[in-house]
Design an enzyme around this catalytic site. Structure first.
Site, PDB file in Angstrom:
ATOM      1  N   LYS A 115       0.820  -1.219   0.000  1.00 45.83           N
ATOM      2  CA  LYS A 115       0.000   0.000   0.000  1.00 45.83           C
ATOM      3  C   LYS A 115       0.853   1.267   0.000  1.00 45.83           C
ATOM      4  CE  LYS A 115      -4.324  -1.704   1.969  1.00 45.83           C
ATOM      5  NZ  LYS A 115      -5.380  -1.467   2.959  1.00 45.83           N
ATOM      6  N   LYS A 207      -6.497  -9.128  -8.213  1.00 46.56           N
ATOM      7  CA  LYS A 207      -7.661  -9.247  -7.347  1.00 46.56           C
ATOM      8  C   LYS A 207      -8.751  -8.267  -7.779  1.00 46.56           C
ATOM      9  CE  LYS A 207      -8.759  -9.366  -2.394  1.00 46.56           C
ATOM     10  NZ  LYS A 207      -8.241  -9.151  -1.030  1.00 46.56           N
ATOM     11  N   LYS A 210     -12.166  -2.313  -6.074  1.00 43.13           N
ATOM     12  CA  LYS A 210     -12.961  -1.115  -6.339  1.00 43.13           C
ATOM     13  C   LYS A 210     -12.104   0.000  -6.940  1.00 43.13           C
ATOM     14  CE  LYS A 210     -12.493  -0.095  -1.424  1.00 43.13           C
ATOM     15  NZ  LYS A 210     -12.076  -1.457  -1.084  1.00 43.13           N
TER      16      LYS A 210
END
Length: 356
Positions: A115, A207, A210
């Protein structure tokens, strides 16, 4: 897990449109676990702000996740549904765990590296310490089990390490106060069944997310029936027909993903799907579109009804938070006694009145 009440804790971040991956990987599993455990399900809004969230979007997304829980079949009367920020015990226990966990442990967390990327010096301290808060989420209720996907296994292992270190560091004090040999349980993972990791409809090696710029990469839980069908029809495949055996899916990520999605929605396994649909993709895709609409449309309709009534959602969250605090507060009080904090034993409501 001897001596600990069988209890499940899990949560979902309110960070944007919920999609099929959230449903199959988490929410559907939550519904099933209600039949076997006492369940506590949390909308983890404290975790959400480890990266920037627009305040109005965060409020909307928190209610949307709650609506998805209820629409999918979670019973907020039999179990507990709440948002994390309403129960201060999570943050308080997380600070204690910040002082138990070691920097080296957190430095090994792969999700932070993913991240933060090349800009870890600019990442928030909250993003770095996120796993300690996750451990507090679970252990504030002495939860014995957590449903986890592949990307959360490492965090659960850290929660177990924190629990074990706390138990060892304070072993003498824990015994002195009558808590037995272990204060915190070493929480066990509950591994999901088929479709535990749902991949993008445009790239079977990524994956479902969104944040993907293509809306055709995912099925959103708020998509209508026509949109769901269109996205399934347009989902990437390969030129080969579906094989009759699971081994035949090796090296075919898009095909494997669609078969896994069907298995997850139909509560079956990949081999059973292939036994029925081996052959041309067109017949399978139509069946997958029909099944997706059948399973998701009622959830979508109920989510829309609930999100149109925010007061009803807020009442569910407030009730859940009150019941969650009733479990977490005594546990945190015991933690404070174990650590050696001086705390008030006077009922503040008796002193100052129950001010709301």
């Amino acid at each position: 897990m001897t001596g600990f009440h069988q209890r499940v804790f899990s949560g979902v971040q309110p960070t944007g449109n919920l999609h099929l991956g959230n449903y199959l990987g988490a929410i559907k599993r939550f519904v099933e676990l209600q039949n076997h455990y006492e369940c506590i399900y949390c909308v983890v809004d404290l975790h959400a702000i480890t990266v920037w969230q627009e305040p109005k979007d965060l409020s909307r997304a928190t209610r949307e996740v709650t609506a998805a829980f209820i629409a999918a079949g979670i019973d907020p009367r039999a179990h507990i549904v709440f948002n994390q920020s309403q129960v201060a015990e999570h943050a308080e226990l997380a600070w204690v765990f910040n002082c138990v966990a070691r920097m080296g442990w957190l430095n090994r967390m792969t999700q932070f590296k993913e991240k933060a990327g090349k800009h870890k010096e600019n990442a928030s301290v909250g993003l770095f310490a996120y796993p300690n808060l996750m451990a507090a989420d679970v252990l504030a209720y002495k939860a014995t089990h957590v449903p986890v996907g592949e990307d959360q296994k490492q965090h659960l292992e850290l929660a177990r390490d924190i629990a074990q270190k706390f138990n060892m560091d304070y072993a003498e004090r824990i015994a002195e106060l009558g808590h037995g040999e272990q204060f915190f349980p070493l929480t066990e993972p509950l591994i999901a069944g088929p479709a535990k990791r749902v991949m993008s409809l445009r790239d079977g090696q990524k994956k479902m997310s969104k944040s993907d710029p293509s809306d055709y990469s995912r099925i959103n839980l708020m998509d209508d029936a026509d949109t769901i069908s269109l996205k399934i029809r347009k989902a990437k495949t390969d030129p080969e027909p579906l094989p009759g055996e699971v081994a035949g899916l090796e090296g075919r990520p898009e095909a494997a993903n669609l078969v896994g999605i069907y298995a997850g929605l139909a509560d079956t396994d990949e081999q059973a799907v292939l036994a029925e649909f081996a052959g041309p993709f067109s017949r399978f895709k139509q069946a997958l579109a029909d099944l997706s609409v059948e399973k998701l449309s009622p959830i979508t309709a109920e989510m829309r009804r609930l999100t149109a009534e925010p007061d009803q959602i807020d009442a569910i969250l407030a009730d859940g938070a009150e019941r969650a605090r009733a479990i977490a507060r005594p546990i945190l009080d015991d933690v404070k006694d174990v650590v050696g904090f001086v705390r008030s034993t006077v009922d503040e409501r008796a002193l100052f009145g129950n001010v709301s």
